[in-house]
Design an enzyme around this catalytic site. Structure first.
Site, PDB file in Angstrom:
ATOM      1  N   ARG A 144       0.851  -1.186   0.000  1.00 29.65           N
ATOM      2  CA  ARG A 144       0.000   0.000   0.000  1.00 29.65           C
ATOM      3  C   ARG A 144       0.886   1.235   0.000  1.00 29.65           C
ATOM      4  O   ARG A 144       2.094   1.137   0.165  1.00 29.65           O
ATOM      5  CB  ARG A 144      -0.953  -0.016   1.203  1.00 29.65           C
ATOM      6  CG  ARG A 144      -0.207  -0.392   2.488  1.00 29.65           C
ATOM      7  CD  ARG A 144      -0.684   0.302   3.689  1.00 29.65           C
ATOM      8  NE  ARG A 144      -0.570   1.749   3.578  1.00 29.65           N
ATOM      9  CZ  ARG A 144       0.565   2.426   3.754  1.00 29.65           C
ATOM     10  NH1 ARG A 144       1.711   1.822   4.027  1.00 29.65           N
ATOM     11  NH2 ARG A 144       0.585   3.742   3.645  1.00 29.65           N
ATOM     12  N   GLN A 172      -3.012   2.654   9.668  1.00 26.04           N
ATOM     13  CA  GLN A 172      -1.677   2.759   9.065  1.00 26.04           C
ATOM     14  C   GLN A 172      -0.753   3.625   9.926  1.00 26.04           C
ATOM     15  O   GLN A 172       0.467   3.465   9.907  1.00 26.04           O
ATOM     16  CB  GLN A 172      -1.766   3.360   7.653  1.00 26.04           C
ATOM     17  CG  GLN A 172      -2.363   2.437   6.613  1.00 26.04           C
ATOM     18  CD  GLN A 172      -3.857   2.643   6.448  1.00 26.04           C
ATOM     19  OE1 GLN A 172      -4.539   2.975   7.419  1.00 26.04           O
ATOM     20  NE2 GLN A 172      -4.367   2.452   5.249  1.00 26.04           N
ATOM     21  N   ASP A 192      -1.898  10.804  -2.566  1.00 26.56           N
ATOM     22  CA  ASP A 192      -2.185   9.717  -3.508  1.00 26.56           C
ATOM     23  C   ASP A 192      -2.387  10.241  -4.913  1.00 26.56           C
ATOM     24  O   ASP A 192      -2.195   9.516  -5.895  1.00 26.56           O
ATOM     25  CB  ASP A 192      -3.397   8.921  -3.037  1.00 26.56           C
ATOM     26  CG  ASP A 192      -3.025   8.121  -1.807  1.00 26.56           C
ATOM     27  OD1 ASP A 192      -3.001   8.703  -0.704  1.00 26.56           O
ATOM     28  OD2 ASP A 192      -2.686   6.929  -1.949  1.00 26.56           O
ATOM     29  N   ASN A 249      -5.567  12.415  -0.263  1.00 27.41           N
ATOM     30  CA  ASN A 249      -4.714  11.641   0.637  1.00 27.41           C
ATOM     31  C   ASN A 249      -5.631  10.879   1.586  1.00 27.41           C
ATOM     32  O   ASN A 249      -6.862  11.017   1.538  1.00 27.41           O
ATOM     33  CB  ASN A 249      -3.742  12.551   1.394  1.00 27.41           C
ATOM     34  CG  ASN A 249      -2.655  11.758   2.096  1.00 27.41           C
ATOM     35  OD1 ASN A 249      -2.028  10.881   1.488  1.00 27.41           O
ATOM     36  ND2 ASN A 249      -2.423  12.012   3.369  1.00 27.41           N
TER      37      ASN A 249
HETATM   38  O1  MRU Z   1      -4.755   3.257   1.698  1.00 31.37           O
HETATM   39  P1  MRU Z   1      -3.270   3.477   1.742  1.00 31.37           P
HETATM   40  O2  MRU Z   1      -2.642   2.992   2.999  1.00 31.37           O
HETATM   41  O3  MRU Z   1      -2.592   2.970   0.502  1.00 31.37           O
HETATM   42  O4  MRU Z   1      -3.135   5.048   1.736  1.00 31.37           O
HETATM   43  C1  MRU Z   1      -1.860   5.638   1.703  1.00 31.37           C
HETATM   44  C2  MRU Z   1      -1.894   7.090   1.932  1.00 31.37           C
HETATM   45  O5  MRU Z   1      -2.912   7.728   1.903  1.00 31.37           O
HETATM   46  C3  MRU Z   1      -0.602   7.765   2.072  1.00 31.37           C
HETATM   47  O6  MRU Z   1      -0.693   8.842   2.927  1.00 31.37           O
HETATM   48  C4  MRU Z   1      -0.207   8.238   0.656  1.00 31.37           C
HETATM   49  O7  MRU Z   1      -0.293   7.147  -0.247  1.00 31.37           O
HETATM   50  C5  MRU Z   1       1.117   8.692   0.538  1.00 31.37           C
HETATM   51  S1  MRU Z   1       2.190   7.304   0.507  1.00 31.37           S
HETATM   52  C6  MRU Z   1       3.768   7.882   0.404  1.00 31.37           C
END
Ligand code: MRU
Length: 353
Positions: free
Chosen positions: A56, A202, A243, A253
């Site tokens: 992820r 996370q 993202d 994000n």
């Molecule tokens: O759902 P996820 O855990 O993939 O979401 C990740 C995020 O939102 C992070 O903050 C974003 O991808 C930046 S990763 C360097």
């Protein structure tokens, strides 16, 4: 935390690696209790791993997607797929998650090499991985320099971050967490407030684990605590990842990010977005054009497989939100810092030669 998990956390982490003709992914659903890698040699397993967040973070799924094309080609050779079946398999990888643009960008980057065979695709995927880690390290320097200039370096900084943006979310080092790691290397971090990041934690599972690995002092706090912590004057700046960044600076994000940005605006402190240029999507005009992933209801109605909400309750589970560009004090990429705070991002700066 297991012994193996503690020991491995002392080395630089590689969330995505190519080894023995397959992909090795740190299974992030098991952290921080267990550090285990999932070996992936077929498209179905990769798509499932991306959807379940085994791998992820926008840059990390981009790298996994690039390697996924090589996996698909090898599987096509093994299974005797025709070109239609191969392209359909690659499309499933490209669309495994919709919000982070990196996945499509990285798949599209290696796709033109398809006719040159798996080795050519693999070599390009290796380049995608190398370039992402390098971009993160360069970005970290730019972001740290900017924060020091903006906030002042008379004392170490109190920083807030949301979700996980470290080595686990990238090819290495990290984006927002990379900036924080760089400031820590300069002895300029007093403390980091890591939002726990509901519903999949996370922040508390992954960011806190990475901060602990680096010996960076931190608190884990509930997402709902962030605005109060900021408004009480306990934070000098927020640093988050992205993202997808639209052409007007609107930034998708992890869900909860926009509340952090609003609190920063109210408190008059910087809200810094750190993301490589692979996350900047100039083809999407504004946040309205960003597809926000809606995930399963159970992720908010249950915890650890146990129902926590009443049986009749429905769950609303957008995985991301959009922070309007006007709330973004600055965007740092490997190309430098843009103080955009509203208006079009300069294409030549971001994607030019
Ligand atoms: O759902 P996820 O855990 O993939 O979401 C990740 C995020 O939102 C992070 O903050 C974003 O991808 C930046 S990763 C360097």
């Amino acid at each position: 935390m297991s012994q193996e998990s503690r020991q491995a956390s002392r080395q630089e982490l590689h969330a995505v690696e190519w080894a023995d003709d397959g992909l090795l992914l740190i299974d992030q659903t098991l952290l921080p209790d267990r550090l285990e890698r999932l070996r992936v040699t077929d498209v179905d397993t990769l798509v499932d791993a991306i959807r379940r967040l085994v791998v992820r973070g926008a840059p990390a799924i981009g790298v996994a997607g690039a390697y996924g094309v090589a996996l698909a080609l090898r599987q096509a050779e093994r299974a005797g797929w025709d070109r239609t079946a191969l392209l359909a398999a690659i499309a499933r990888i490209r669309e495994a998650r919709p919000t982070a643009v990196n996945l499509a960008v990285c798949v599209d980057r290696v796709l033109p090499l398809l006719d040159q065979g798996p080795d050519a695709v693999l070599a390009e995927a290796h380049a995608v991985l190398r370039e992402d880690e390098q971009a993160n390290r360069t970005m970290a320097g730019h972001g740290a320099d900017w924060l020091v200039k903006r906030v002042g370096a008379l004392r170490p900084l109190r920083l807030l971050t949301h979700c996980n943006t470290g080595a686990l979310a990238t090819a290495g080092w990290g984006t927002a967490l990379g900036v924080i790691r760089e400031l820590h290397a300069r002895d300029l971090v007093e403390v980091v407030y890591a939002d726990e990041t509901r519903p999949l934690l996370q922040g508390s599972r992954l960011t806190a684990w990475e901060l602990a690995h680096d010996g960076i002092p931190h608190y884990v706090q509930a997402d709902g605590a962030a605005a109060g912590t900021i408004l009480r004057g306990e934070v000098d700046a927020a640093v988050v990842g992205a993202d997808r960044v639209a052409a007007n600076g609107d930034t998708a994000n992890k869900v909860g990010t926009v509340a952090v940005a609003l609190a920063c605006a109210e408190a008059g402190i910087p809200f810094l977005v750190a993301a490589p240029t692979t996350t900047v999507d100039l083809a999407t005009a504004s946040g309205e054009g960003i597809h926000i992933e809606l995930r399963g209801e159970d992720e908010v109605l249950e915890w650890g497989g146990l129902r926590t909400a009443p049986a009749v309750s429905r769950g609303h589970n957008p995985a991301f939100d959009v922070t309007p560009g006007r709330l973004v004090t600055a965007l740092v990429t490997e190309r430098g810092v843009l103080e955009v705070a509203a208006g079009q991002l300069p294409a030549d700066h971001l994607h030019g030669p």
